[in-house]
Design an enzyme around this catalytic site. Structure first.
Site, PDB file in Angstrom:
ATOM      1  N   CYS A 116       0.811  -1.082   0.054  1.00 51.25           N
ATOM      2  CA  CYS A 116      -0.159  -0.116  -0.017  1.00 51.25           C
ATOM      3  C   CYS A 116       0.945   1.312  -0.168  1.00 51.25           C
ATOM      4  O   CYS A 116       0.158   2.422  -0.123  1.00 51.25           O
ATOM      5  CB  CYS A 116      -1.074  -0.090   0.951  1.00 51.25           C
ATOM      6  SG  CYS A 116      -2.150  -1.298   1.103  1.00 51.25           S
ATOM      7  N   HIS A 255      -2.892   7.364   2.679  1.00 50.00           N
ATOM      8  CA  HIS A 255      -3.345   6.227   2.027  1.00 50.00           C
ATOM      9  C   HIS A 255      -4.672   5.753   2.311  1.00 50.00           C
ATOM     10  O   HIS A 255      -5.141   5.921   3.557  1.00 50.00           O
ATOM     11  CB  HIS A 255      -2.549   5.042   2.623  1.00 50.00           C
ATOM     12  CG  HIS A 255      -2.971   3.598   2.083  1.00 50.00           C
ATOM     13  ND1 HIS A 255      -3.426   3.300   1.008  1.00 50.00           N
ATOM     14  CD2 HIS A 255      -3.153   2.676   2.953  1.00 50.00           C
ATOM     15  CE1 HIS A 255      -3.870   2.158   1.040  1.00 50.00           C
ATOM     16  NE2 HIS A 255      -3.742   1.639   2.076  1.00 50.00           N
ATOM     17  N   ASN A 285     -10.041   0.467   0.146  1.00 49.44           N
ATOM     18  CA  ASN A 285      -8.700   0.269   0.243  1.00 49.44           C
ATOM     19  C   ASN A 285      -8.239  -0.363  -1.277  1.00 49.44           C
ATOM     20  O   ASN A 285      -8.401  -1.389  -1.243  1.00 49.44           O
ATOM     21  CB  ASN A 285      -8.131  -0.381   1.284  1.00 49.44           C
ATOM     22  CG  ASN A 285      -6.699  -0.568   1.584  1.00 49.44           C
ATOM     23  OD1 ASN A 285      -5.834  -0.159   0.547  1.00 49.44           O
ATOM     24  ND2 ASN A 285      -6.025  -0.913   2.583  1.00 49.44           N
TER      25      ASN A 285
HETATM   26  N1  COA Z   1     -18.345  -7.278  10.620  1.00 47.78           N
HETATM   27  C1  COA Z   1     -18.662  -7.522  12.013  1.00 47.78           C
HETATM   28  N2  COA Z   1     -17.772  -7.685  12.909  1.00 47.78           N
HETATM   29  C2  COA Z   1     -16.367  -7.620  12.687  1.00 47.78           C
HETATM   30  C3  COA Z   1     -16.078  -7.612  11.321  1.00 47.78           C
HETATM   31  C4  COA Z   1     -16.975  -7.248  10.328  1.00 47.78           C
HETATM   32  N3  COA Z   1     -16.714  -7.150   9.079  1.00 47.78           N
HETATM   33  N4  COA Z   1     -14.696  -7.766  11.237  1.00 47.78           N
HETATM   34  C5  COA Z   1     -14.263  -7.857  12.444  1.00 47.78           C
HETATM   35  N5  COA Z   1     -15.327  -7.799  13.283  1.00 47.78           N
HETATM   36  C6  COA Z   1     -15.493  -8.279  14.824  1.00 47.78           C
HETATM   37  C7  COA Z   1     -13.952  -8.609  15.257  1.00 47.78           C
HETATM   38  O1  COA Z   1     -14.021 -10.210  14.984  1.00 47.78           O
HETATM   39  C8  COA Z   1     -14.129  -8.331  16.696  1.00 47.78           C
HETATM   40  O2  COA Z   1     -14.993  -9.218  17.242  1.00 47.78           O
HETATM   41  P1  COA Z   1     -14.587  -9.850  18.810  1.00 47.78           P
HETATM   42  O3  COA Z   1     -14.353  -8.627  19.548  1.00 47.78           O
HETATM   43  O4  COA Z   1     -15.736 -10.837  19.132  1.00 47.78           O
HETATM   44  O5  COA Z   1     -13.317 -10.401  18.551  1.00 47.78           O
HETATM   45  C9  COA Z   1     -14.901  -7.057  16.707  1.00 47.78           C
HETATM   46  O6  COA Z   1     -15.517  -7.022  15.431  1.00 47.78           O
HETATM   47  C10 COA Z   1     -13.769  -5.713  16.857  1.00 47.78           C
HETATM   48  O7  COA Z   1     -12.776  -5.729  16.145  1.00 47.78           O
HETATM   49  P2  COA Z   1     -11.493  -5.147  15.978  1.00 47.78           P
HETATM   50  O8  COA Z   1     -10.468  -5.689  15.091  1.00 47.78           O
HETATM   51  O9  COA Z   1     -11.438  -4.648  17.432  1.00 47.78           O
HETATM   52  O10 COA Z   1     -12.337  -3.886  15.408  1.00 47.78           O
HETATM   53  P3  COA Z   1     -11.677  -2.250  15.088  1.00 47.78           P
HETATM   54  O11 COA Z   1     -12.444  -1.537  15.444  1.00 47.78           O
HETATM   55  O12 COA Z   1     -10.292  -2.412  15.114  1.00 47.78           O
HETATM   56  O13 COA Z   1     -11.958  -2.536  13.561  1.00 47.78           O
HETATM   57  C11 COA Z   1     -10.602  -2.941  11.377  1.00 47.78           C
HETATM   58  C12 COA Z   1     -11.417  -3.626  12.480  1.00 47.78           C
HETATM   59  C13 COA Z   1     -10.272  -4.130  10.448  1.00 47.78           C
HETATM   60  C14 COA Z   1     -11.567  -2.152  10.601  1.00 47.78           C
HETATM   61  C15 COA Z   1      -9.412  -2.206  12.023  1.00 47.78           C
HETATM   62  O14 COA Z   1      -8.648  -2.736  12.808  1.00 47.78           O
HETATM   63  C16 COA Z   1      -8.906  -1.384  10.900  1.00 47.78           C
HETATM   64  O15 COA Z   1      -9.118  -0.768  10.013  1.00 47.78           O
HETATM   65  N6  COA Z   1      -7.458  -2.113  10.670  1.00 47.78           N
HETATM   66  C17 COA Z   1      -6.386  -1.329   9.726  1.00 47.78           C
HETATM   67  C18 COA Z   1      -6.821  -2.122   8.497  1.00 47.78           C
HETATM   68  C19 COA Z   1      -6.076  -1.884   7.373  1.00 47.78           C
HETATM   69  O16 COA Z   1      -5.917  -0.455   7.123  1.00 47.78           O
HETATM   70  N7  COA Z   1      -5.383  -2.813   6.502  1.00 47.78           N
HETATM   71  C20 COA Z   1      -4.635  -2.367   5.466  1.00 47.78           C
HETATM   72  C21 COA Z   1      -3.225  -1.391   5.828  1.00 47.78           C
HETATM   73  S1  COA Z   1      -2.615  -0.780   4.302  1.00 47.78           S
END
Ligand code: COA
EC number: 2.3.1.180
Length: 332
Positions: A116, A255, A285
């Site tokens: 990315c 990004h 993304n």
């Molecule tokens: N729908 C519903 N629930 C979901 C889900 C979805 N699509 N994806 C994850 N969950 C759940 C998880 O399993 C977790 O459940 P648990 O608490 O029972 O374990 C809960 O939601 C919270 O997950 P968490 O990872 O704490 O949420 P978050 O607020 O961190 O958001 C992301 C998750 C992935 C959106 C966030 O972590 C993120 O954006 N990370 C960076 C990703 C990124 O940018 N990647 C590319 C980088 S170049």
């Protein structure tokens, strides 16, 4: 590489273009198939929909379309640098095929893989070719078909990633002029490679032992924290090297990973929320395509205009991250 300023010729933005597949995938469509909801995806990521390639469509197609748009009707280039981590084949690189399709002849052409952050790495690479006198005009493209790396059953990655391409044409120019890129700040941290990782498909494990090993796994929360910290750190470094203050920045083009990452990073930097440029709600993304697509959209909708001081910053798997600055130019 910490911030490095070229003392030679500058690389100046001379064209911009974007490309998206026609097929729209809405949050509702994903929620009908996986255990998630439109509300969860919107509030956690800012994404409403993303694009997906049609059968038979791939990175070379998106790169060609974006590249053609950046070149313009009479454009030419003597080099093509394609940022991608979803090249059409493991071997060879995709850039030579893009150059051939664009009718650029036997120009130098190669891929850069910094996931990315790839577009910022590719800009820096192209700027180096121009500074060193190896090229006069370089077509820099970011294109990825990340839906090919995402496990269709994984609700933690499916909602986030989409497909797209974006490109800029760079020409040789003067360091002080509008559109001149730099300085650049580029970094990596391989110790944390497994935060975003595809186990199989490369030389270490050509054929997946487990069919799911060909898909990307992501430690979302750790990636979120790293992305905010590294983009803020790199932004500060590049601003200091450029001699710019945070308050000088009119447009923050980070990004497009997650709207909360963009907002948190801008807040850490002390930048007003209305400086943040984002099209993530419509494209998700798109990895290496993310920054040039955001720029192309912002130019098209009038959010980005000549004279704006722009900060570009990216973070990706590797881990990799990096930043640069420019004053947006008049484009014909
Ligand atoms: N729908 C519903 N629930 C979901 C889900 C979805 N699509 N994806 C994850 N969950 C759940 C998880 O399993 C977790 O459940 P648990 O608490 O029972 O374990 C809960 O939601 C919270 O997950 P968490 O990872 O704490 O949420 P978050 O607020 O961190 O958001 C992301 C998750 C992935 C959106 C966030 O972590 C993120 O954006 N990370 C960076 C990703 C990124 O940018 N990647 C590319 C980088 S170049």
């Amino acid at each position: 590489m910490s911030a490095v300023r070229s003392r030679h010729r500058a690389a100046v933005v001379a064209g911009i273009g974007g490309a998206l597949p026609e097929r729209v995938v809405t949050n509702h469509e994903i929620a009908a198939r996986l255990d998630t909801s439109d509300e969860w995806i919107r509030t956690r990521t800012g994404i409403r929909e993303r694009r997906r390639v049609a059968p038979g469509q791939s990175t070379v197609d998106l790169a060609e379309e974006a590249g053609r748009a950046a070149l313009g009707p009479d454009g030419h280039a003597d080099a093509v640098v394609l940022a991608t981590s979803t090249a059409d084949q493991l071997c060879p690189a995709t850039a030579p095929q893009v150059a051939a399709r664009l009718g650029l002849g036997t120009v130098l052409a190669f891929d850069v893989n910094a996931v990315c952050s790839g577009f910022i790495y590719a800009l820096a690479t192209a700027a180096g070719f121009i500074a060193g006198g190896m090229a006069e005009r370089v077509l820099v493209i970011g294109a990825d078909v990340f839906t090919s790396l995402v496990d269709p059953d994984d609700r933690t990655t499916v909602p986030i990633f989409g497909d797209g391409g974006g490109a800029v044409l760079l020409r040789a120019g003067e360091p002080g002029e509008r559109g001149a890129l730099g300085p650049f700040d580029l970094h990596s941290e391989g110790e944390l490679a497994k935060l975003l990782w595809v186990e199989a498909g490369g030389a270490a494990q050509r054929v997946p032992e487990n069919p799911k090993d060909r898909f990307m796994v992501m430690q979302g929360t750790a990636v979120f924290r790293q992305a905010c910290a590294r983009m803020a750190e790199s932004s500060r470094a590049v601003l200091e090297e450029a001699g710019w203050m945070v308050g000088d920045i009119d447009r923050f083009v980070g990004h497009q990973a997650n709207i909360r990452i963009l907002q948190a990073t801008a807040k850490q930097l002390g930048m007003p929320a209305d400086a943040v440029v984002s099209n993530i709600d419509r494209v998700g993304n798109t990895s290496a395509a993310s920054i040039p697509l955001a720029l192309a959209d912002a130019v098209a909708d009038g959010t980005l205009t000549p004279g704006h001081r722009v900060l570009l910053t990216a973070f990706g798997a590797g881990l990799t991250w990096g930043s640069t600055v420019l004053t947006w130019p008049e484009l014909s």
